[in-house]
Design a protein around this motif. Structure first.
Motif, PDB file in Angstrom:
ATOM      1  N   ARG A 143       0.834  -1.215   0.000  1.00  0.00           N
ATOM      2  CA  ARG A 143       0.000   0.000   0.000  1.00  0.00           C
ATOM      3  C   ARG A 143       0.862   1.256   0.000  1.00  0.00           C
ATOM      4  O   ARG A 143       0.542   2.239  -0.684  1.00  0.00           O
ATOM      5  CB  ARG A 143      -0.922  -0.020   1.222  1.00  0.00           C
ATOM      6  CG  ARG A 143      -2.071  -1.023   1.127  1.00  0.00           C
ATOM      7  CD  ARG A 143      -3.095  -0.779   2.219  1.00  0.00           C
ATOM      8  NE  ARG A 143      -2.549  -1.091   3.543  1.00  0.00           N
ATOM      9  CZ  ARG A 143      -2.642  -2.268   4.127  1.00  0.00           C
ATOM     10  NH1 ARG A 143      -3.245  -3.269   3.506  1.00  0.00           N
ATOM     11  NH2 ARG A 143      -2.142  -2.477   5.330  1.00  0.00           N
ATOM     12  N   GLN A 146       2.205   1.728  -3.394  1.00  0.00           N
ATOM     13  CA  GLN A 146       1.160   2.240  -4.266  1.00  0.00           C
ATOM     14  C   GLN A 146       0.923   3.724  -4.031  1.00  0.00           C
ATOM     15  O   GLN A 146       0.747   4.499  -4.975  1.00  0.00           O
ATOM     16  CB  GLN A 146      -0.142   1.451  -4.029  1.00  0.00           C
ATOM     17  CG  GLN A 146      -1.292   1.846  -4.944  1.00  0.00           C
ATOM     18  CD  GLN A 146      -1.010   1.514  -6.387  1.00  0.00           C
ATOM     19  OE1 GLN A 146      -0.354   0.518  -6.665  1.00  0.00           O
ATOM     20  NE2 GLN A 146      -1.493   2.320  -7.310  1.00  0.00           N
ATOM     21  N   ARG A 147       0.948   4.120  -2.734  1.00  0.00           N
ATOM     22  CA  ARG A 147       0.750   5.536  -2.414  1.00  0.00           C
ATOM     23  C   ARG A 147       1.891   6.381  -2.974  1.00  0.00           C
ATOM     24  O   ARG A 147       1.659   7.443  -3.564  1.00  0.00           O
ATOM     25  CB  ARG A 147       0.662   5.702  -0.896  1.00  0.00           C
ATOM     26  CG  ARG A 147       0.523   7.147  -0.436  1.00  0.00           C
ATOM     27  CD  ARG A 147       0.395   7.227   1.078  1.00  0.00           C
ATOM     28  NE  ARG A 147       1.473   6.515   1.749  1.00  0.00           N
ATOM     29  CZ  ARG A 147       2.693   7.033   1.922  1.00  0.00           C
ATOM     30  NH1 ARG A 147       2.981   8.249   1.454  1.00  0.00           N
ATOM     31  NH2 ARG A 147       3.628   6.340   2.537  1.00  0.00           N
TER      32      ARG A 147
END
Length: 225
Positions: A143, A146-147
């Motif tokens: 995550r 992805q951020r």
């Protein structure tokens, strides 16, 4: 009254199913023997194969149940006895397979234990929790990646927009410079024209003054002579 040819055909078809079922039973027995020697994933795969073979045997039994109705009553009693023997054999194989399928220790190998308080079971739980934590950490890193990727993409879009704006500004400035150069060229041409006209006017003025001086001199000279 039934047709003798139909009953003969039914008997032959029943015998065909019977012969095929014997082969399937032999195959199933062989698979059951192999299962008893296996554990873990190979055992699971072998059980799945045996279950499919058992389904095939049950289908043949169903076909035999239908076909034995076409056999004459005089010989049907023997057929029924053979059929019940097949049913009993397959039922025994089915129970044996179920027993093997329920043997979790054989399925999972030495990793499985029925004692939830044993050290091995606690170790299994700790390994499971550790694996879950690693999975959570990996998911969090994914995550975060992805951020960061989204933020980088946003920065890239903003940078491209700024570069596009700068490009347009440079192009506009270049056009203004070209236009200014055009104005300067026209101004230089105008100044050159003015300088030429001034020089021409000066020459004309000098010529007129010279002519006037000569005329004055001529008039004065003519009066004294």
């Amino acid at each position: 009254m039934s047709n003798p040819q139909d009953t003969d055909a039914g008997s032959e078809l029943f015998s065909s199913y019977e012969a095929e079922l014997k082969l399937v039973q032999a195959d199933l027995n062989q698979k059951l023997d192999q299962i008893s020697e296996l554990s873990g994933e190979p055992r699971k795969s072998a059980i799945r194969l045996a279950e499919r073979t058992l389904d095939e045997a049950n289908e043949l039994l169903g076909q035999m149940r239908i076909e034995k109705q076409n056999i004459p009553s005089a010989t049907r009693s023997k057929i029924n006895q053979r059929f019940r023997n097949f049913e009993s054999d397959i039922d025994g194989q089915k129970r044996k397979l179920k027993t093997m399928s329920d043997d979790r220790k054989a399925l999972f190998g030495n990793r499985y234990t029925d004692n939830p308080d044993s050290d091995q079971q606690l170790e299994q739980r700790q390994q499971l929790l550790s694996g879950t934590e690693r999975l959570d950490r990996s998911s969090q890193r994914l995550r975060d990646s992805q951020r960061i990727a989204n933020e980088t993409e946003g920065i890239g879009r903003d940078t491209l927009a700024d570069l596009q704006l700068q490009r347009e500004t440079i192009q506009h400035t270049r056009m203004n410079m070209l236009e200014s150069e055009g104005y300067v060229d026209r101004s230089v041409k105008t100044l050159r024209g003015m300088v030429r006209r001034m020089a021409t006017n000066r020459i004309i003025t000098v010529a007129i003054i010279t002519i006037l001086v000569l005329l004055i001199i001529a008039v004065i000279y003519s009066k004294f002579h």
